[in-house]
Design a protein around this motif. Structure first.
Motif, PDB file in Angstrom:
ATOM      1  N   ALA A  18      17.724  32.554 -24.089  1.00  0.00           N
ATOM      2  CA  ALA A  18      17.824  31.094 -24.163  1.00  0.00           C
ATOM      3  C   ALA A  18      18.062  30.494 -22.784  1.00  0.00           C
ATOM      4  CB  ALA A  18      18.951  30.698 -25.117  1.00  0.00           C
ATOM      5  N   ASP A  19      18.885  31.141 -21.977  1.00  0.00           N
ATOM      6  CA  ASP A  19      19.180  30.646 -20.634  1.00  0.00           C
ATOM      7  C   ASP A  19      17.939  30.709 -19.742  1.00  0.00           C
ATOM      8  OD1 ASP A  19      21.738  30.434 -21.613  1.00  0.00           O
ATOM      9  OD2 ASP A  19      22.495  32.212 -20.568  1.00  0.00           O
ATOM     10  N   ALA A  20      17.170  31.773 -19.888  1.00  0.00           N
ATOM     11  CA  ALA A  20      15.955  31.920 -19.086  1.00  0.00           C
ATOM     12  C   ALA A  20      14.959  30.802 -19.388  1.00  0.00           C
ATOM     13  CB  ALA A  20      15.315  33.286 -19.346  1.00  0.00           C
ATOM     14  N   ILE A  21      14.789  30.488 -20.649  1.00  0.00           N
ATOM     15  CA  ILE A  21      13.875  29.406 -21.023  1.00  0.00           C
ATOM     16  C   ILE A  21      14.376  28.076 -20.483  1.00  0.00           C
ATOM     17  CG2 ILE A  21      13.088  28.041 -23.002  1.00  0.00           C
ATOM     18  CD1 ILE A  21      12.679  30.622 -24.520  1.00  0.00           C
ATOM     19  N   ALA A  22      15.679  27.837 -20.555  1.00  0.00           N
ATOM     20  CA  ALA A  22      16.236  26.583 -20.050  1.00  0.00           C
ATOM     21  C   ALA A  22      16.008  26.449 -18.550  1.00  0.00           C
ATOM     22  CB  ALA A  22      17.721  26.506 -20.376  1.00  0.00           C
ATOM     23  N   LEU A  23      16.212  27.535 -17.806  1.00  0.00           N
ATOM     24  CA  LEU A  23      15.989  27.485 -16.365  1.00  0.00           C
ATOM     25  C   LEU A  23      14.516  27.268 -16.043  1.00  0.00           C
ATOM     26  CD1 LEU A  23      16.895  27.737 -13.445  1.00  0.00           C
ATOM     27  CD2 LEU A  23      16.749  30.241 -13.676  1.00  0.00           C
ATOM     28  N   GLN A  32      10.104  23.958 -14.029  1.00  0.00           N
ATOM     29  CA  GLN A  32       8.739  23.488 -14.280  1.00  0.00           C
ATOM     30  C   GLN A  32       8.603  21.984 -14.077  1.00  0.00           C
ATOM     31  OE1 GLN A  32       7.093  24.253 -18.255  1.00  0.00           O
ATOM     32  NE2 GLN A  32       5.354  25.215 -17.261  1.00  0.00           N
ATOM     33  N   THR A  33       9.693  21.243 -14.173  1.00  0.00           N
ATOM     34  CA  THR A  33       9.629  19.799 -13.928  1.00  0.00           C
ATOM     35  C   THR A  33       9.498  19.494 -12.442  1.00  0.00           C
ATOM     36  OG1 THR A  33      12.039  19.529 -13.743  1.00  0.00           O
ATOM     37  CG2 THR A  33      11.076  19.393 -15.946  1.00  0.00           C
ATOM     38  N   ARG A  34       9.748  20.502 -11.586  1.00  0.00           N
ATOM     39  CA  ARG A  34       9.731  20.293 -10.137  1.00  0.00           C
ATOM     40  C   ARG A  34       8.606  21.035  -9.429  1.00  0.00           C
ATOM     41  NH1 ARG A  34      16.193  21.416  -8.894  1.00  0.00           N
ATOM     42  NH2 ARG A  34      17.040  20.060 -10.528  1.00  0.00           N
ATOM     43  N   PHE A  55      10.228  38.704 -21.738  1.00  0.00           N
ATOM     44  CA  PHE A  55      10.336  37.734 -22.821  1.00  0.00           C
ATOM     45  C   PHE A  55       9.901  36.349 -22.354  1.00  0.00           C
ATOM     46  CE2 PHE A  55      12.834  34.312 -24.730  1.00  0.00           C
ATOM     47  CZ  PHE A  55      12.443  34.402 -26.052  1.00  0.00           C
ATOM     48  N   LEU A  56      10.422  35.920 -21.216  1.00  0.00           N
ATOM     49  CA  LEU A  56      10.115  34.579 -20.726  1.00  0.00           C
ATOM     50  C   LEU A  56       8.618  34.394 -20.486  1.00  0.00           C
ATOM     51  CD1 LEU A  56      11.059  31.819 -19.726  1.00  0.00           C
ATOM     52  CD2 LEU A  56      11.496  32.866 -17.489  1.00  0.00           C
ATOM     53  N   ALA A  57       7.983  35.399 -19.896  1.00  0.00           N
ATOM     54  CA  ALA A  57       6.543  35.298 -19.615  1.00  0.00           C
ATOM     55  C   ALA A  57       5.714  35.262 -20.891  1.00  0.00           C
ATOM     56  CB  ALA A  57       6.107  36.474 -18.737  1.00  0.00           C
ATOM     57  N   SER A  58       6.283  35.753 -21.988  1.00  0.00           N
ATOM     58  CA  SER A  58       5.562  35.694 -23.268  1.00  0.00           C
ATOM     59  C   SER A  58       5.745  34.346 -23.962  1.00  0.00           C
ATOM     60  CB  SER A  58       6.044  36.815 -24.198  1.00  0.00           C
ATOM     61  OG  SER A  58       7.339  36.538 -24.727  1.00  0.00           O
TER      62      SER A  58
END
Length: 241
Positions: free
Chosen positions: A103-108, A113-115, A133-136
């Motif tokens: 969950a923390d990885a997705i939040a970061l 991605q906004t920047r 996981f994040l890359a998937s």
């Protein structure tokens, strides 16, 4: 009864064997900011530049990510760098677990991605499970996995073959399930003499990627924890793609 008692102890103590929180080393070259996620305050190390491209980095289970910053800056001088201190690491609050780290990885990533438009995900050892996981789940432009494992269950079984790890393990980090969904150029960097995440697991993980997606570089005469001390490691990063 002794065996059952051992299983009970391992079940409740397992996270203390997976996560080894460390403090961050003070660094004049690194800035930090706090990211609030689900009641936890995460300390993010950042080397912010004016470049459009960036790196999101996830370290090992006992890694001070600040110490990896100079080498990443040398390897990728034209990318900004964001490095997560897991919960309870480096000034972050909360308790680490597979669910929390994901969950923390997705939040970061969503914040970065906004920047920045182009994001390379990099994960080392335990962080390779988070990165996979994040890359998937999110669209990055590249992925690097350093000394990765097939799954944490696979690693645990090799360390504790006398225990029913599939039944006891709560945080399984099943990277092999996630990499099959990844469609971006990927690189696995392994240590020839890796005693913790042996090359056989990395080779099996590579086979789970779609054909032609992932290449592998073997750093000769290197161990799991010492791979970054080899000049060949820096070269592997610099010539990754």
């Amino acid at each position: 009864m002794v065996y059952i008692g051992l299983c009970v102890v391992m079940y409740f103590a397992q996270r203390s064997l997976i996560y080894y929180p460390v403090k961050s080393t003070p660094s004049q070259s690194a800035n930090r900011f706090t990211l609030e996620v689900s009641g936890a305050s995460l300390m993010i190390v950042v080397d912010q530049t004016k470049e459009v491209d960036t790196i999101v980095y996830f370290g090992g289970n006992a890694e001070d990510v600040t110490l990896s910053l100079p080498q990443l800056k040398q390897a990728f001088p034209h990318r900004a760098i964001f490095m997560m201190n897991y919960r309870s690491y480096g000034g972050s609050s909360g308790q680490p677990s597979e669910e929390n780290l994901f969950a923390d990885a997705i939040a970061l990533f969503d914040l970065v991605q906004t920047r920045h438009r182009q994001i390379m995900i990099v994960g080392r050892s335990l962080g390779s499970g988070v990165a996979s996981f994040l890359a998937s789940q999110r669209q990055a432009d590249k992925l690097i996995l350093i000394t990765p494992f097939y799954s944490l269950e696979n690693v645990a079984w090799s360390q504790y073959p006398y225990l029913p790890v599939s039944l006891l393990l709560r945080d399984k980090f099943e990277s092999y399930k996630y990499v099959s969904k990844i469609k971006i150029p990927s690189l696995i960097i392994v240590a020839e003499w890796d005693q913790l995440t042996p090359m056989v697991g990395s080779l099996a993980l590579q086979q789970k990627f779609a054909s032609g997606i992932c290449k592998m570089v073997v750093v000769k005469r290197a161990w799991h924890n010492g791979i970054s001390n080899s000049p060949d490691y820096l070269q592997a990063l610099q010539t990754a793609f």
